[in-house]
Structure formats: structure tokens, C-alpha cells
Design a protein around this motif. Structure first.
Motif, PDB file in Angstrom:
ATOM      1  N   ALA A 137       8.115   2.768  -3.703  1.00 52.66           N
ATOM      2  CA  ALA A 137       6.712   3.521  -3.963  1.00 52.66           C
ATOM      3  C   ALA A 137       6.996   4.473  -5.021  1.00 52.66           C
ATOM      4  CB  ALA A 137       6.807   4.156  -2.598  1.00 52.66           C
ATOM      5  N   ASP A 138       5.875   4.634  -5.811  1.00 53.01           N
ATOM      6  CA  ASP A 138       5.791   5.673  -6.876  1.00 53.01           C
ATOM      7  C   ASP A 138       5.412   7.098  -6.162  1.00 53.01           C
ATOM      8  OD1 ASP A 138       2.658   6.022  -7.240  1.00 53.01           O
ATOM      9  OD2 ASP A 138       3.208   3.826  -6.877  1.00 53.01           O
ATOM     10  N   ASP A 139       5.983   8.316  -6.926  1.00 49.80           N
ATOM     11  CA  ASP A 139       5.713   9.529  -6.388  1.00 49.80           C
ATOM     12  C   ASP A 139       5.096  10.416  -7.651  1.00 49.80           C
ATOM     13  OD1 ASP A 139       7.899   9.910  -7.917  1.00 49.80           O
ATOM     14  OD2 ASP A 139       9.179  10.694  -6.252  1.00 49.80           O
ATOM     15  N   ASP A 140       4.657   9.671  -8.671  1.00 50.00           N
ATOM     16  CA  ASP A 140       4.065  10.256  -9.837  1.00 50.00           C
ATOM     17  C   ASP A 140       2.971   9.450 -10.380  1.00 50.00           C
ATOM     18  OD1 ASP A 140       3.300  12.103 -11.955  1.00 50.00           O
ATOM     19  OD2 ASP A 140       5.252  11.830 -12.881  1.00 50.00           O
ATOM     20  N   ALA A 141       1.757   9.849 -10.741  1.00 52.08           N
ATOM     21  CA  ALA A 141       0.826   9.230 -11.047  1.00 52.08           C
ATOM     22  C   ALA A 141      -0.277   9.766 -11.976  1.00 52.08           C
ATOM     23  CB  ALA A 141       0.066   7.958 -10.230  1.00 52.08           C
ATOM     24  N   VAL A 142      -0.732   9.116 -12.990  1.00 55.26           N
ATOM     25  CA  VAL A 142      -1.584   9.713 -13.904  1.00 55.26           C
ATOM     26  C   VAL A 142      -2.651   8.559 -14.332  1.00 55.26           C
ATOM     27  CG1 VAL A 142      -2.152  10.815 -16.329  1.00 55.26           C
ATOM     28  CG2 VAL A 142      -0.046  11.424 -15.154  1.00 55.26           C
ATOM     29  N   VAL A 143      -3.887   8.928 -14.069  1.00 54.82           N
ATOM     30  CA  VAL A 143      -5.134   7.933 -14.424  1.00 54.82           C
ATOM     31  C   VAL A 143      -5.953   8.567 -15.338  1.00 54.82           C
ATOM     32  CG1 VAL A 143      -6.817   6.717 -13.330  1.00 54.82           C
ATOM     33  CG2 VAL A 143      -4.636   7.004 -11.906  1.00 54.82           C
ATOM     34  N   LEU A 144      -6.214   8.089 -16.563  1.00 58.51           N
ATOM     35  CA  LEU A 144      -7.226   8.245 -17.488  1.00 58.51           C
ATOM     36  C   LEU A 144      -8.246   7.437 -17.396  1.00 58.51           C
ATOM     37  CD1 LEU A 144      -4.644   8.914 -20.610  1.00 58.51           C
ATOM     38  CD2 LEU A 144      -5.674  10.531 -18.571  1.00 58.51           C
ATOM     39  N   GLN A 145      -9.508   7.800 -17.312  1.00 58.51           N
ATOM     40  CA  GLN A 145     -10.930   6.903 -17.215  1.00 58.51           C
ATOM     41  C   GLN A 145     -11.821   7.687 -18.035  1.00 58.51           C
ATOM     42  OE1 GLN A 145     -10.712   5.702 -12.502  1.00 58.51           O
ATOM     43  NE2 GLN A 145     -11.852   7.720 -13.009  1.00 58.51           N
ATOM     44  N   VAL A 194       2.455   5.111 -13.757  1.00 61.76           N
ATOM     45  CA  VAL A 194       3.037   5.498 -12.332  1.00 61.76           C
ATOM     46  C   VAL A 194       4.632   5.516 -12.472  1.00 61.76           C
ATOM     47  CG1 VAL A 194       1.305   4.693 -10.952  1.00 61.76           C
ATOM     48  CG2 VAL A 194       3.213   3.157 -11.947  1.00 61.76           C
ATOM     49  N   THR A 195       5.202   6.439 -12.012  1.00 59.70           N
ATOM     50  CA  THR A 195       6.837   6.820 -11.878  1.00 59.70           C
ATOM     51  C   THR A 195       7.321   7.246 -10.659  1.00 59.70           C
ATOM     52  OG1 THR A 195       6.004   7.776 -14.271  1.00 59.70           O
ATOM     53  CG2 THR A 195       8.295   8.100 -13.314  1.00 59.70           C
ATOM     54  N   ARG A 196       8.520   6.606 -10.393  1.00 59.50           N
ATOM     55  CA  ARG A 196       9.172   6.838  -9.277  1.00 59.50           C
ATOM     56  C   ARG A 196      10.338   8.018  -9.393  1.00 59.50           C
ATOM     57  NH1 ARG A 196      13.441   3.575  -7.095  1.00 59.50           N
ATOM     58  NH2 ARG A 196      13.610   3.770  -4.697  1.00 59.50           N
ATOM     59  N   HIS A 197      10.299   8.986  -9.092  1.00 63.81           N
ATOM     60  CA  HIS A 197      11.306  10.150  -9.400  1.00 63.81           C
ATOM     61  C   HIS A 197      12.213  10.291  -8.291  1.00 63.81           C
ATOM     62  CE1 HIS A 197       9.311  11.341 -13.102  1.00 63.81           C
ATOM     63  NE2 HIS A 197       8.117  11.638 -12.709  1.00 63.81           N
ATOM     64  N   GLY A 230       0.561  -1.252  -0.009  1.00 67.03           N
ATOM     65  CA  GLY A 230       0.049   0.108   0.072  1.00 67.03           C
ATOM     66  C   GLY A 230       0.879   1.100  -0.011  1.00 67.03           C
ATOM     67  N   GLY A 231       2.186   1.132  -0.529  1.00 67.05           N
ATOM     68  CA  GLY A 231       2.978   2.220  -0.362  1.00 67.05           C
ATOM     69  C   GLY A 231       2.936   3.278  -1.824  1.00 67.05           C
ATOM     70  N   GLY A 232       3.342   4.378  -1.769  1.00 64.96           N
ATOM     71  CA  GLY A 232       3.457   5.165  -2.940  1.00 64.96           C
ATOM     72  C   GLY A 232       2.075   6.246  -3.205  1.00 64.96           C
ATOM     73  N   ILE A 233       2.378   7.069  -4.222  1.00 61.84           N
ATOM     74  CA  ILE A 233       1.160   7.919  -4.135  1.00 61.84           C
ATOM     75  C   ILE A 233      -0.105   7.651  -4.655  1.00 61.84           C
ATOM     76  CG2 ILE A 233       1.895   9.190  -6.446  1.00 61.84           C
ATOM     77  CD1 ILE A 233       1.820  11.683  -5.131  1.00 61.84           C
ATOM     78  N   ASN A 264       1.105  13.913  -7.831  1.00 64.08           N
ATOM     79  CA  ASN A 264       2.650  13.984  -7.680  1.00 64.08           C
ATOM     80  C   ASN A 264       3.080  14.659  -6.654  1.00 64.08           C
ATOM     81  OD1 ASN A 264       3.680  16.412  -8.856  1.00 64.08           O
ATOM     82  ND2 ASN A 264       2.358  15.851 -10.566  1.00 64.08           N
ATOM     83  N   SER A 265       4.257  14.390  -6.278  1.00 67.17           N
ATOM     84  CA  SER A 265       5.061  15.163  -5.041  1.00 67.17           C
ATOM     85  C   SER A 265       6.268  15.755  -5.425  1.00 67.17           C
ATOM     86  CB  SER A 265       5.479  14.147  -3.891  1.00 67.17           C
ATOM     87  OG  SER A 265       6.149  13.137  -4.218  1.00 67.17           O
ATOM     88  N   VAL A 266       6.241  16.247  -6.969  1.00 67.74           N
ATOM     89  CA  VAL A 266       7.476  16.899  -7.410  1.00 67.74           C
ATOM     90  C   VAL A 266       7.061  18.017  -8.127  1.00 67.74           C
ATOM     91  CG1 VAL A 266       8.561  14.710  -7.741  1.00 67.74           C
ATOM     92  CG2 VAL A 266       7.054  15.312  -9.677  1.00 67.74           C
ATOM     93  N   SER A 267       5.945  18.772  -7.851  1.00 66.22           N
ATOM     94  CA  SER A 267       5.320  19.966  -8.576  1.00 66.22           C
ATOM     95  C   SER A 267       5.730  21.068  -7.630  1.00 66.22           C
ATOM     96  CB  SER A 267       4.090  20.022  -8.692  1.00 66.22           C
ATOM     97  OG  SER A 267       3.602  19.098  -9.729  1.00 66.22           O
ATOM     98  N   ALA A 268       6.564  21.930  -8.194  1.00 69.12           N
ATOM     99  CA  ALA A 268       7.038  23.102  -7.569  1.00 69.12           C
ATOM    100  C   ALA A 268       5.903  24.301  -7.762  1.00 69.12           C
ATOM    101  CB  ALA A 268       8.442  23.634  -8.065  1.00 69.12           C
ATOM    102  N   ALA A 269       5.185  24.084  -9.061  1.00 69.27           N
ATOM    103  CA  ALA A 269       4.102  24.929  -9.566  1.00 69.27           C
ATOM    104  C   ALA A 269       2.943  23.991  -9.739  1.00 69.27           C
ATOM    105  CB  ALA A 269       4.569  25.865 -10.474  1.00 69.27           C
TER     106      ALA A 269
END
Length: 343
Positions: free
Chosen positions: A216-224, A205-208, A176-179, A237-242
Motif C-alpha cells: 500500500a502507498d501512503d503518498d500520491a500526487v496526481v496531475l491532470q 505513488v510512494t510508500r514511506h 484496493g489498498g493504499g492512499i 499523503n499521511s506523512v504531513s506533520a504540517a
């Protein structure tokens, strides 16, 4: 139920201390009777903030007091949820489980089966259904302000270059880890709640910058693609300065754009409590904009209402209405997460 709802809170980190115990204490139908935490500092906080509660070291110690309890709130890491919820149900107690409900959707279905057989309430703390911006968007959709919805873009983006904190970044995806397991249950639940079941799903899902201690991933995109034709595009994600807009929703009559995250979590961390006038109120600079062919207009937001979860649960336990969140909704979101992770 003829008496106050005697409640045990398992875990007193951010979940138990910020999201659960204050709202339980503020509703006179509930009593914070037991708090389980093995951390000495958190135990001292629990004694200070809830002097009437019995503080114990482990969840097992709390569940040993089942004869004096009615409800258990599971606010521990996700890998423990199935076991602790199962034990609470077996003890004849009603159960609230924090998100993610469980790690495996099949375990969620098993908990539903057990709760129904035991005749106890089981629900999942999907507090983001009571975010100010989500309540505002729901109102706009219900009122037809956007016309027929077409595209739903939803984002949770943070800047955490040091990696995700606590177990979220140090736990493998299998536990259950990751974003996607952290924020996916919120964003997917909101999309399903608004637009119903999906016919197709694609995710990446990506791990940066996540900890090297886990996968654990820290970047994910889901299209539905929802059965009603709406396209959901969910980014976390947790890598967005903006950060991008929290919501950008397109309909046949208008578009709705909203920046900034709901304020209830930082307000609660800063010390605001249920009943404080500012809790859940959006600052004017965070108000969303509804844009029609005639031009843009600022939209006065609904007030965020995390207390609404326990208000509805109290109603249910005293015989009025359904549980605040059907656990089957959480299972549907988990099934999507499992598909993306290839499990």
C-alpha cells in the motif's frame, strides 16, 4: 415507492456507523432495518444506536432478508464491493456503494449494466461533494468570482507516522489498498465534478511509512489536464506533520485559498448527529480567503451537508430527480487511478 425505504447497512465500522446509519435514521423516508457486523463490540453499538434494527453477523445473512428490504448500503472493504453489490442487485435491491466504488473500473461498468437491466438504483457515496469547503468553492466558481479557472490545487494531508489504519494500510493495491484508492476517489471526483473530463494524467505513488504487510502507498500526487484547459494538481499523503492548504485555486480574476479539512467527519465521530446546529459549520479560523488585485477578503463558507446525499437518494427513490452520484463518475475516477498504478 409507497412505503419507508427499508435499508440494510453492511459493515458497522467508521463507514456504516458514522457516515451512513445516522443519516438514514435522521430521514423519515428511510428505515435502518438490518445491520451486518461480525464484530461483537460493533454489534453492541449497533443495538444501542439503532434499537429497531435487526443485527446479523454477515452480509450473506443480511442479503438473505432481501424480501424485507428495499436498499442495501455496502460499507465493507473495497475488495468485497463488487460481489456484495452484484448480489444485492440480483436480489432486486437498490444499492449504495461506499468509495472506492470497486477496485477495477470494468467491474464498475458491469454493476452499472446489471443495475440498469434489473431496474434498480445504483449510486456511490461520494460524500466529499458535500464538504463545506467544496460547496463554497463551487459557489465561487458558479458565481464567476474567480473568473475563468486556471489551476486547481487540492490536498488531503494527514500525520499518521504509525501507518494507515485498518485495511487501508494492510491491503495490497490489487485489492484496493493504499492512499490513492482511499483518497484518490475523493480528490479526483471533486476535480472531475468541477472541471469535467481530462485529456492527460500523470501520477506518482510512494510508500514511506505504510505497513510492511502490504504494498500500500501512503503518498500520491496526481496531475491532470482537463479538456477545458484547467490544470488539476492533487496531493494526498499521511506523512504531513504540517499540511498545506486544502484548496488553492487560481483564476483570471482572483485566487481562493482554504486551509483545514471539512469538520463533519470529526464532528460525527465526536457524537454530533444530523439536526445538531453545529454539524457542518466551519470555524472562523478555517474560512477561506479570496484574493483579488485589490486585496484579500474572508469568505463566509457554505454549511457542510452530508445529509444531502441521502436527501437526494430519497427523492430519487420516490420518483423525483436523479441518483445523487452517477456511478459512471466513479468509474471515470477509477480509470485514472488504474492508469497511475499501471493497471
Amino acid at each position: 415507492m409507497a412505503h419507508v425505504i427499508r435499508t440494510a447497512v453492511l459493515g458497522f465500522g467508521t463507514s456504516g456507523r458514522i457516515f451512513h446509519a445516522p443519516f438514514l435514521a435522521a430521514d423519515d423516508r428511510f428505515e435502518v432495518s438490518v445491520i451486518a457486523t461480525s464484530d461483537p463490540g460493533r454489534a453492541e453499538q449497533a443495538r444501542s444506536e439503532h434499537p429497531g434494527a435487526r443485527i446479523v453477523a454477515t452480509a450473506t445473512d443480511a442479503l438473505a432478508l432481501a424480501a424485507d428490504l428495499d436498499l442495501v448500503v455496502v460499507g465493507t472493504p473495497p475488495g468485497t464491493h463488487f460481489d456484495l453489490a452484484s448480489r444485492a442487485i440480483d436480489a432486486g435491491l437498490h444499492v449504495v456503494v461506499d468509495k472506492p466504488f470497486v477496485v477495477r473500473s470494468g467491474d464498475g461498468a458491469e454493476l452499472v449494466r446489471r443495475a440498469e437491466a434489473a431496474g434498480v438504483a445504483l449510486t456511490v457515496f461520494q460524500n466529499r461533494r458535500w464538504d463545506a469547503d467544496f460547496l463554497t468553492l463551487k459557489r465561487l466558481l458558479d458565481d464567476g468570482e474567480l473568473g475563468d479557472p486556471l489551476v486547481f490545487e487540492s490536498r488531503f494531508e494527514w500525520w499518521k507516522p504509525e501507518g494507515m489504519r485498518d485495511w487501508k494500510g494492510r491491503t495490497d493495491v490489487a485489492d484496493g489498498g493504499g492512499i490513492l484508492y482511499d483518497l484518490g476517489p475523493h480528490l479526483i471526483d471533486q476535480a472531475l465534478h468541477l472541471f469535467g473530463p481530462v485529456e492527460s494524467v500523470h501520477g506518482e505513488v510512494t510508500r514511506h511509512l505504510a505497513s510492511t504487510d502490504a504494498d500500500a502507498d501512503d503518498d500520491a500526487v496526481v496531475l491532470q489536464r482537463h479538456a477545458n484547459g484547467v490544470s488539476s494538481r492533487l496531493t494526498m499523503n499521511s506523512v504531513s506533520a504540517a499540511a498545506g492548504p486544502r484548496f488553492h485555486v487560481l483564476g483570471t480574476r482572483a485566487a481562493y485559498t482554504k486551509h483545514g479539512l471539512d469538520r463533519q467527519e470529526p464532528q460525527l465521530i465526536a457524537g454530533l448527529r444530523p439536526g445538531d446546529d453545529e454539524l457542518g459549520r466551519e470555524p472562523e479560523e478555517n474560512h477561506g480567503v479570496l484574493t483579488t488585485p485589490e486585496g484579500p477578503a474572508r469568505i463566509a463558507p457554505e454549511r457542510g451537508d452530508y445529509a444531502g446525499f441521502y436527501r437526494r437518494l430519497g427523492d430519487h427513490l420516490f420518483g423525483d430527480g436523479a441518483v445523487p452520484v452517477d456511478p459512471r463518475d466513479a468509474i471515470a475516477a477509477l480509470e485514472i487511478i488504474e492508469r497511475i498504478h499501471g493497471r
